[in-house]
Design a protein around this motif. Structure first.
Motif, PDB file in Angstrom:
ATOM      1  N   GLN A  10       1.142  -1.049   0.096  1.00  0.00           N
ATOM      2  CA  GLN A  10      -0.162  -0.204  -0.088  1.00  0.00           C
ATOM      3  C   GLN A  10       0.682   1.591   0.063  1.00  0.00           C
ATOM      4  N   GLU A  11       2.359   1.356   0.568  1.00  0.00           N
ATOM      5  CA  GLU A  11       2.797   1.876   0.457  1.00  0.00           C
ATOM      6  C   GLU A  11       3.277   2.944  -0.708  1.00  0.00           C
ATOM      7  N   ALA A  12       4.163   1.497  -1.191  1.00  0.00           N
ATOM      8  CA  ALA A  12       4.730   2.017  -2.211  1.00  0.00           C
ATOM      9  C   ALA A  12       3.697   1.652  -3.541  1.00  0.00           C
ATOM     10  N   TRP A  13       2.247   1.603  -3.190  1.00  0.00           N
ATOM     11  CA  TRP A  13       1.782   1.992  -4.447  1.00  0.00           C
ATOM     12  C   TRP A  13       1.452   3.562  -4.700  1.00  0.00           C
ATOM     13  N   ALA A  14       1.115   3.800  -2.850  1.00  0.00           N
ATOM     14  CA  ALA A  14       1.059   5.292  -3.044  1.00  0.00           C
ATOM     15  C   ALA A  14       1.975   6.362  -2.621  1.00  0.00           C
ATOM     16  N   ALA A  15       3.349   6.274  -3.200  1.00  0.00           N
ATOM     17  CA  ALA A  15       4.526   6.704  -3.523  1.00  0.00           C
ATOM     18  C   ALA A  15       4.216   6.634  -5.177  1.00  0.00           C
ATOM     19  N   PHE A  16       3.901   5.110  -5.585  1.00  0.00           N
ATOM     20  CA  PHE A  16       4.509   5.113  -7.412  1.00  0.00           C
ATOM     21  C   PHE A  16       3.140   5.893  -7.846  1.00  0.00           C
ATOM     22  N   SER A  17       2.120   6.194  -7.717  1.00  0.00           N
ATOM     23  CA  SER A  17       1.037   6.512  -7.774  1.00  0.00           C
ATOM     24  C   SER A  17       1.255   8.574  -7.778  1.00  0.00           C
ATOM     25  N   ALA A  18       2.137   8.742  -7.236  1.00  0.00           N
ATOM     26  CA  ALA A  18       2.035  10.281  -6.428  1.00  0.00           C
ATOM     27  C   ALA A  18       3.168  10.572  -7.455  1.00  0.00           C
TER      28      ALA A  18
END
Length: 357
Positions: A10-18
């Motif tokens: 979840q943290e990795a997706w949040a960082a990627f999508s931002a």
């Protein structure tokens, strides 16, 4: 997936999508020991919406999006086209889209998960897409909105096909077992050649391999130089540059277990960047890793009108990952200019290869 891995995804997706993480989603997922589908699904309930729909029903409606960019890839090559959906036919688990620039063969039994995805980062800005993954979590096909897309149509489709379950995460299956083919010494090579010689349509090729229970590269290797010859691994670069210089229209097939995407037309801007060779045209881009080419072959398939000549690329596991041929109208003979270009490509030299290694 354990709780710690889930939080990390979840943290990795949040960082990627931002736009705060460098790299592509598939590479970030791999570093975490995840599939790309698992990484994307971690954003469900935030900037990812899970879809619940008969895939064929959704594909028939994609024309409502107007102009889009479509993307199909495998580990060795990425194929992108700009166009519109339409001329869709669904027959059971087989889907066809034959709408000019959007030319797809879809194997819907392999489609496991679909999402509407929105990312927003300083470099790329806001990007909205539909993304589809197989049961293992590997990417099958993606559809990105462009500045000319129908955003209202996208919103309507997502609202209509939104799943009730919007909890983050997906369940993935283990990879399917690899097909077991005959050992070389068990293949009746003379009979294989005889049946190969009697082909009248290029689409009979898959059935021929199945009938003899041989793999694709195995069939090329066994059938002999009348029908298949190994090319130098740098033949692809020569082919693309020659096609660019001459303006010769070609066809480029790239696929995975769930989709094959096709470009038909000229290729103009060819750029080599490190291990990658790229086609960088306004409505077609190709990004292919030359270091993934373990073998390249020229293949001749008899048809009623003569022969169809293809250039085929294989990775280290001998999986076919890209096919090139000349543009051809059905029931017309092959373009002799393409045939000459392909036949003039450099052949594989075992001695030179050994010295280079």
């Amino acid at each position: 997936m354990n709780e710690n891995n889930f939080k990390t995804s979840q943290e990795a997706w949040a960082a990627f999508s931002a736009g705060e993480a460098k790299g592509y989603a598939v590479d970030i997922a791999s570093e975490l020991g995840l599939t790309e589908g698992e990484l994307v699904a971690a954003g469900t309930g935030k900037n990812v919406i899970r879809l619940d729909v008969d895939w064929g029903d959704l594909i028939k409606r994609l024309e409502e999006l107007g102009e889009v960019k479509i993307l199909t890839r495998n580990p060795s090559v990425v194929h992108e086209k700009i166009g519109t959906f339409g001329a869709v036919s669904i027959n059971g688990e087989m889907g066809l889209v034959l709408n000019g620039d959007v030319d797809l063969r879809l194997f819907l039994g392999r489609w496991g998960h679909g999402f509407a995805v929105e990312t927003n980062n300083p470099r790329a800005g806001r990007r909205r897409s539909l993304q589809f993954f197989d049961h293992e979590g590997q990417a099958i096909h993606k559809i990105f909105l462009t500045a000319k897309s129908n955003e209202a149509g996208y919103d309507a489709l997502v609202d209509e096909f939104r799943a009730e379950n919007q909890e983050p995460g997906i369940e993935t299956l283990a990879p399917l077992p690899k097909a077991v083919t005959r050992k070389d010494e068990e293949v009746d090579v003379d009979n294989l050649r005889a049946h190969w010689r009697k082909m009248t349509d290029v689409h009979q090729f898959h059935g021929l391999l199945k009938d003899f229970n041989v793999g694709r590269q195995q069939g090329l290797r066994l059938v002999g130089t009348e029908f298949a010859e190994r090319l130098s691994n740098d033949a692809l670069k020569t082919m693309l540059e020659s096609a660019s210089e001459s303006g010769l229209p070609i066809m480029v097939f790239v696929g995975n277990a769930g989709a094959i995407q096709i470009h038909t037309g000229p290729v103009k801007t060819i750029r080599e960047m490190g291990d990658w060779i790229n086609v960088m045209d306004p409505r077609f881009t190709l990004h292919l890793r030359m270091d993934m080419i373990a073998e390249a072959w020229i293949v001749r398939k008899p048809v009623r009108e003569g022969v169809i000549t293809t250039v085929e690329l294989y990775d280290a596991d001998l999986n076919n990952f890209a096919i090139f041929c000349g543009e051809r109208v059905p029931k017309d003979p092959e373009n002799p200019e393409w045939q000459k270009l392909a036949e003039d490509l450099p052949r594989f030299n075992a001695k030179e290869h050994a010295l280079a290694g």
